[in-house]
Design a protein around this motif. Structure first.
Motif, PDB file in Angstrom:
ATOM      1  N   GLU A 169     -14.716  23.405 -12.223  1.00  0.00           N
ATOM      2  CA  GLU A 169     -15.515  22.474 -11.425  1.00  0.00           C
ATOM      3  C   GLU A 169     -15.986  21.300 -12.276  1.00  0.00           C
ATOM      4  O   GLU A 169     -16.136  20.180 -11.792  1.00  0.00           O
ATOM      5  N   GLN A 170     -16.198  21.565 -13.573  1.00  0.00           N
ATOM      6  CA  GLN A 170     -16.690  20.512 -14.460  1.00  0.00           C
ATOM      7  C   GLN A 170     -15.634  19.465 -14.786  1.00  0.00           C
ATOM      8  O   GLN A 170     -15.978  18.329 -15.131  1.00  0.00           O
ATOM      9  N   ILE A 171     -14.356  19.851 -14.714  1.00  0.00           N
ATOM     10  CA  ILE A 171     -13.325  18.936 -15.209  1.00  0.00           C
ATOM     11  C   ILE A 171     -12.506  18.286 -14.081  1.00  0.00           C
ATOM     12  O   ILE A 171     -11.509  17.625 -14.353  1.00  0.00           O
ATOM     13  N   LEU A 172     -12.945  18.461 -12.830  1.00  0.00           N
ATOM     14  CA  LEU A 172     -12.245  17.796 -11.734  1.00  0.00           C
ATOM     15  C   LEU A 172     -12.386  16.284 -11.874  1.00  0.00           C
ATOM     16  O   LEU A 172     -13.463  15.779 -12.201  1.00  0.00           O
ATOM     17  N   PRO A 173     -11.311  15.527 -11.622  1.00  0.00           N
ATOM     18  CA  PRO A 173     -11.399  14.069 -11.758  1.00  0.00           C
ATOM     19  C   PRO A 173     -12.248  13.451 -10.651  1.00  0.00           C
ATOM     20  O   PRO A 173     -12.444  14.060  -9.592  1.00  0.00           O
ATOM     21  N   LYS A 174     -12.765  12.260 -10.907  1.00  0.00           N
ATOM     22  CA  LYS A 174     -13.450  11.504  -9.861  1.00  0.00           C
ATOM     23  C   LYS A 174     -12.398  11.026  -8.861  1.00  0.00           C
ATOM     24  O   LYS A 174     -11.460  10.326  -9.235  1.00  0.00           O
ATOM     25  N   VAL A 175     -12.558  11.428  -7.618  1.00  0.00           N
ATOM     26  CA  VAL A 175     -11.496  11.178  -6.648  1.00  0.00           C
ATOM     27  C   VAL A 175     -11.717   9.848  -5.931  1.00  0.00           C
ATOM     28  O   VAL A 175     -12.842   9.356  -5.834  1.00  0.00           O
ATOM     29  N   PRO A 176     -10.639   9.257  -5.404  1.00  0.00           N
ATOM     30  CA  PRO A 176     -10.749   7.984  -4.691  1.00  0.00           C
ATOM     31  C   PRO A 176     -11.354   8.181  -3.307  1.00  0.00           C
ATOM     32  O   PRO A 176     -11.473   9.309  -2.817  1.00  0.00           O
ATOM     33  N   SER A 177     -11.719   7.083  -2.681  1.00  0.00           N
ATOM     34  CA  SER A 177     -12.222   7.153  -1.311  1.00  0.00           C
ATOM     35  C   SER A 177     -11.051   7.385  -0.360  1.00  0.00           C
ATOM     36  O   SER A 177      -9.900   7.075  -0.674  1.00  0.00           O
ATOM     37  N   LYS A 178     -11.352   7.930   0.811  1.00  0.00           N
ATOM     38  CA  LYS A 178     -10.303   8.140   1.804  1.00  0.00           C
ATOM     39  C   LYS A 178      -9.687   6.817   2.235  1.00  0.00           C
ATOM     40  O   LYS A 178      -8.483   6.735   2.502  1.00  0.00           O
ATOM     41  N   LYS A 179     -10.493   5.766   2.263  1.00  0.00           N
ATOM     42  CA  LYS A 179      -9.985   4.441   2.615  1.00  0.00           C
ATOM     43  C   LYS A 179      -8.908   3.999   1.631  1.00  0.00           C
ATOM     44  O   LYS A 179      -7.856   3.492   2.037  1.00  0.00           O
ATOM     45  N   ASP A 180      -9.156   4.192   0.345  1.00  0.00           N
ATOM     46  CA  ASP A 180      -8.162   3.816  -0.667  1.00  0.00           C
ATOM     47  C   ASP A 180      -6.884   4.630  -0.501  1.00  0.00           C
ATOM     48  O   ASP A 180      -5.775   4.101  -0.645  1.00  0.00           O
ATOM     49  N   MET A 181      -7.046   5.930  -0.222  1.00  0.00           N
ATOM     50  CA  MET A 181      -5.875   6.779  -0.062  1.00  0.00           C
ATOM     51  C   MET A 181      -5.046   6.363   1.155  1.00  0.00           C
ATOM     52  O   MET A 181      -3.814   6.424   1.132  1.00  0.00           O
ATOM     53  N   MET A 182      -5.700   5.948   2.203  1.00  0.00           N
ATOM     54  CA  MET A 182      -4.989   5.589   3.435  1.00  0.00           C
ATOM     55  C   MET A 182      -4.373   4.195   3.372  1.00  0.00           C
ATOM     56  O   MET A 182      -3.471   3.881   4.143  1.00  0.00           O
ATOM     57  N   ASN A 183      -4.863   3.366   2.453  1.00  0.00           N
ATOM     58  CA  ASN A 183      -4.392   1.972   2.387  1.00  0.00           C
ATOM     59  C   ASN A 183      -3.404   1.733   1.252  1.00  0.00           C
ATOM     60  O   ASN A 183      -3.303   0.629   0.733  1.00  0.00           O
ATOM     61  N   ARG A 184      -2.679   2.757   0.863  1.00  0.00           N
ATOM     62  CA  ARG A 184      -1.669   2.607  -0.191  1.00  0.00           C
ATOM     63  C   ARG A 184      -0.605   1.590   0.235  1.00  0.00           C
ATOM     64  O   ARG A 184       0.006   1.720   1.300  1.00  0.00           O
ATOM     65  N   PRO A 185      -0.356   0.527  -0.553  1.00  0.00           N
ATOM     66  CA  PRO A 185       0.748  -0.389  -0.234  1.00  0.00           C
ATOM     67  C   PRO A 185       2.087   0.327  -0.340  1.00  0.00           C
ATOM     68  O   PRO A 185       2.235   1.258  -1.129  1.00  0.00           O
ATOM     69  N   ARG A 186       3.048  -0.102   0.448  1.00  0.00           N
ATOM     70  CA  ARG A 186       4.360   0.552   0.483  1.00  0.00           C
ATOM     71  C   ARG A 186       5.436  -0.236  -0.247  1.00  0.00           C
ATOM     72  O   ARG A 186       6.566   0.228  -0.385  1.00  0.00           O
ATOM     73  N   TYR A 187       5.082  -1.426  -0.708  1.00  0.00           N
ATOM     74  CA  TYR A 187       6.061  -2.251  -1.432  1.00  0.00           C
ATOM     75  C   TYR A 187       5.323  -3.048  -2.498  1.00  0.00           C
ATOM     76  O   TYR A 187       4.275  -3.645  -2.240  1.00  0.00           O
ATOM     77  N   LEU A 188       5.880  -3.060  -3.718  1.00  0.00           N
ATOM     78  CA  LEU A 188       5.272  -3.800  -4.816  1.00  0.00           C
ATOM     79  C   LEU A 188       6.343  -4.621  -5.525  1.00  0.00           C
ATOM     80  O   LEU A 188       7.418  -4.113  -5.856  1.00  0.00           O
ATOM     81  N   GLU A 189       6.041  -5.864  -5.778  1.00  0.00           N
ATOM     82  CA  GLU A 189       6.949  -6.768  -6.491  1.00  0.00           C
ATOM     83  C   GLU A 189       6.880  -6.516  -7.991  1.00  0.00           C
ATOM     84  O   GLU A 189       5.839  -6.100  -8.513  1.00  0.00           O
ATOM     85  N   PRO A 190       7.970  -6.779  -8.708  1.00  0.00           N
ATOM     86  CA  PRO A 190       7.896  -6.719 -10.176  1.00  0.00           C
ATOM     87  C   PRO A 190       7.000  -7.828 -10.704  1.00  0.00           C
ATOM     88  O   PRO A 190       6.852  -8.882 -10.075  1.00  0.00           O
ATOM     89  N   ALA A 191       6.387  -7.598 -11.867  1.00  0.00           N
ATOM     90  CA  ALA A 191       5.482  -8.593 -12.441  1.00  0.00           C
ATOM     91  C   ALA A 191       6.241  -9.797 -12.970  1.00  0.00           C
ATOM     92  O   ALA A 191       5.705 -10.901 -13.031  1.00  0.00           O
ATOM     93  N   GLY A 192       7.470  -9.591 -13.358  1.00  0.00           N
ATOM     94  CA  GLY A 192       8.286 -10.695 -13.869  1.00  0.00           C
ATOM     95  C   GLY A 192       9.688 -10.607 -13.308  1.00  0.00           C
ATOM     96  O   GLY A 192       9.875 -10.377 -12.105  1.00  0.00           O
ATOM     97  N   GLU A 193      10.663 -10.773 -14.182  1.00  0.00           N
ATOM     98  CA  GLU A 193      12.051 -10.691 -13.747  1.00  0.00           C
ATOM     99  C   GLU A 193      12.383  -9.272 -13.281  1.00  0.00           C
ATOM    100  O   GLU A 193      12.041  -8.289 -13.939  1.00  0.00           O
ATOM    101  N   LYS A 194      13.044  -9.180 -12.148  1.00  0.00           N
ATOM    102  CA  LYS A 194      13.407  -7.872 -11.598  1.00  0.00           C
ATOM    103  C   LYS A 194      14.512  -7.237 -12.436  1.00  0.00           C
ATOM    104  O   LYS A 194      15.561  -7.823 -12.665  1.00  0.00           O
ATOM    105  N   CYS A 195      14.257  -6.023 -12.882  1.00  0.00           N
ATOM    106  CA  CYS A 195      15.232  -5.283 -13.687  1.00  0.00           C
ATOM    107  C   CYS A 195      15.794  -4.062 -12.953  1.00  0.00           C
ATOM    108  O   CYS A 195      16.859  -3.569 -13.310  1.00  0.00           O
ATOM    109  N   ALA A 196      15.043  -3.550 -11.981  1.00  0.00           N
ATOM    110  CA  ALA A 196      15.490  -2.360 -11.257  1.00  0.00           C
ATOM    111  C   ALA A 196      14.745  -2.268  -9.927  1.00  0.00           C
ATOM    112  O   ALA A 196      13.628  -2.783  -9.790  1.00  0.00           O
ATOM    113  N   ARG A 197      15.390  -1.623  -8.972  1.00  0.00           N
ATOM    114  CA  ARG A 197      14.761  -1.335  -7.677  1.00  0.00           C
ATOM    115  C   ARG A 197      14.567   0.181  -7.619  1.00  0.00           C
ATOM    116  O   ARG A 197      15.547   0.939  -7.704  1.00  0.00           O
ATOM    117  N   VAL A 198      13.311   0.620  -7.497  1.00  0.00           N
ATOM    118  CA  VAL A 198      13.028   2.047  -7.571  1.00  0.00           C
ATOM    119  C   VAL A 198      12.206   2.512  -6.375  1.00  0.00           C
ATOM    120  O   VAL A 198      11.439   1.748  -5.782  1.00  0.00           O
TER     121      VAL A 198
END
Length: 440
Positions: A169-198
C-alpha cells in the motif's frame, strides 16, 4: 464433481493436451537448475526445478503417478520467469508447457465458491475491460487524494493486513485522474523528421496506474522520430490470464488485440512492459492451432519490439543529449523482457549514455525479483525470500537508483527498498521515466 472425478479429469486432460514431443525434449541434463529461483530458494528441491516439474507433468500424462496436491503445489510455486529457457541446450519451451498444465488443472479443479468468484471478477469482470480498470484506478486516486489514505495510515488500519500487503500500500504510484485516462490522444506526430510509423501497445495497468510512464515512453518515441498510433480498441495483453490457467480468456484478448493493430500499416508494435511484450510475442503459439488466426498472429508478433530496442535502432542515444545529476545506477532485468523477448543490451546501452551517472551492473541482474504478476500476493513467502536475495545484490551495487522495465518488477523493487528501510537512500524507477528526465 467428486475428488476422484476431478483427479481422473485432470489426468485425462494431461494425456490428451500436453505436448508429448516437448516433454520428451527435456534431456534432464540439469542446465536449468542454477537458473531457477524456486529450485535454489527451496534448498535445491528437485520438485521445484524446471526438469523436476517437467518430469511430474510427463508422469501424470503417462499415468505413472496420479495428479495430487503435491503436483499441484509444485506447478503453482513456479514463478514462470522462464530463465530456464535460454540455458536449455534442447530449447525446451518450458513456459508453454507450464501454461498448458495450469490451464488443464483450472479447467477441472474443484474451486471453492469464494475463489471461483474472485477469479471470475478479476479475469472476466475487470482486466478485459479498460473502462472498469479506469474506474478502479479512479477509486484508488480518490483514496490517495481525498485524505482517506492519510487517515487509514494514521489509525493503523493497515496493520490488520499481512505485512507484505501493508507494505505494498505504501509503494503504489500516484495515479492519474479518470479524465486524463479517458482523454488519451490516439495519434502523435514525431518531434522532428519521421523515422518510423509505430503502433503503441498501452496495456491495462500501464495505461491506468502507470500512465505517467506511458506518457514518458510516448514522448521518447516522438523525440526519436516515431509517428505513433494508439488504437482505442486494444485490450489487456492476456498475460495474467495465460499464466493463471485462463487460456480461453487470453485467446479472446489476443484476437481482440490483433484486430486492433493489423490494419494500421505500422512498422512496429511497441511495448514498454516486459511481461506484456513477452506474452504478445507468444500470440503465434497461442493461436497456432487456429487456421483462421495463426497467420494473422504470426504477422502481429513479428512487429513486436520493446521501446528501448527501437530507441537504439533509431540512434536516439546518439542524437539526444542525456544528462542527470551524479548518481550510481543499476539495472534489474524484467525476466520476460530478457528471457522471452531477448532484450538485454539495449536498456544498458541507453543507461550508459547518460552523462553524469555511473552505471554499475548488479550481480545476477537477470534473476527474478519475485514479482511474477500476482505471485507476490498468492505466494508471499517464496516471493519475499527471492526478493531478499535480490535486495542483497542491489545493496551490494551501492546504487542510488534501481532501474527496471516492467510495472510488476518496479513495484517489487520499491517494496524491497521499503522492507530494507532504505527509502531515503535508494529509489526504483522505470527506465522510460529516467530517460525522459535525462533528456529534459
Amino acid at each position: 464433481m467428486t475428488a476422484l472425478e476431478e483427479k481422473y479429469a485432470i489426468q485425462t486432460g494431461f494425456r490428451e493436451r500436453m505436448d508429448e514431443d516437448e516433454l520428451l525434449n527435456c534431456m534432464r541434463c540439469g542446465f536449468c537448475l542454477p537458473a531457477c529461483p524456486t529450485y535454489i530458494t527451496s534448498g535445491y528441491d528437485e520438485a521445484q526445478s524446471p526438469r523436476g516439474r517437467i518430469a511430474l507433468m510427463k508422469a501424470v500424462r503417462d499415468g505413472m503417478i496420479e495428479w495430487d496436491d503435491d503436483v499441484d503445489r509444485s506447478l503453482g510455486l513456479c514463478l514462470g520467469c522462464r530463465a530456464c529457457e535460454p540455458v536449455c541446450p534442447a530449447g525446451v519451451k518450458y513456459g508453454h508447457l507450464l501454461e498448458e498444465a495450469r490451464d488443464i488443472i483450472q479447467d477441472y479443479k474443484n474451486l471453492s465458491l469464494p475463489v471461483n468468484t474472485i477469479r471470475k471478477a478479476i479475469f472476466q469482470g475487470l482486466f478485459p475491460h479498460q473502462d472498469r480498470m479506469q474506474t478502479v484506478t479512479g477509486l484508488l486516486g480518490f483514496y490517495q487524494k481525498s485524505g482517506l489514505q492519510t487517515i487509514v495510515r494514521k489509525i493503523g488500519f493497515m496493520k490488520l493486513f499481512p505485512v507484505h500487503l501493508a507494505s505494498m500500500e505504501q509503494i503504489l504510484p500516484k495515479v492519474p485522474s479518470k479524465k486524463d485516462m479517458m482523454n488519451r490522444p490516439r495519434y502523435l506526430e514525431p518531434a522532428g523528421e519521421k523515422c518510423a510509423r509505430v503502433g503503441f501497445f498501452s496495456g491495462c495497468l500501464m495505461e491506468t496506474m502507470f500512465m505517467d510512464t506511458n506518457n514518458s515512453t510516448l514522448k521518447l518515441l516522438q523525440l526519436a522520430g516515431c509517428e505513433i498510433i494508439i488504437p482505442k480498441d486494444q485490450s489487456c495483453c492476456g498475460a495474467l490470464h495465460g499464466h493463471s490457467g485462463e487460456k480461453q480468456g487470453s485467446i479472446e484478448l489476443a484476437k481482440k488485440n490483433i484486430q486492433a493493430f493489423e490494419e494500421l500499416n505500422v512498422d512496429y508494435i511497441i511495448t514498454n512492459a516486459g511481461g506484456c511484450g513477452a506474452f504478445l510475442i507468444d500470440y503465434h503459439h497461442l493461436l497456432s492451432g487456429d487456421p483462421e488466426w495463426a497467420e494473422r498472429a504470426r504477422q502481429f508478433t513479428e512487429k513486436i519490439k520493446d521501446f528501448t530496442e527501437i530507441l537504439v535502432d533509431l540512434d536516439f542515444h546518439k542524437k539526444a543529449e542525456l544528462k542527470l545529476d551524479h548518481q550510481i545506477v543499476t539495472y534489474q532485468d524484467s525476466c520476460h523482457l530478457r528471457n522471452v523477448m531477448k532484450t538485454f543490451s539495449a536498456p544498458r546501452l541507453l543507461l550508459s549514455r547518460i552523462n553524469g551517472i555511473t552505471f554499475k551492473e548488479m550481480k545476477d541482474a537477470g534473476s527474478c525479483c519475485g514479482s511474477a504478476g500476482i505471485y507476490n500476493i498468492v505466494e508471499p513467502e517464496m516471493s519475499m525470500r527471492i526478493l531478499d536475495t535480490k535486495m542483497g545484490h542491489t545493496k551490494a551495487s551501492c546504487a542510488d537508483t534501481v532501474v527496471t522495465a516492467n510495472p510488476g518488477c518496479l513495484l517489487q523493487m520499491k517494496l524491497g527498498i521499503v522492507r530494507e528501510g532504505m527509502s531515503d537512500q535508494m529509489e526504483a524507477v522505470h527506465i522510460a521515466d529516467l530517460l525522459l528526465e535525462a533528456v529534459q
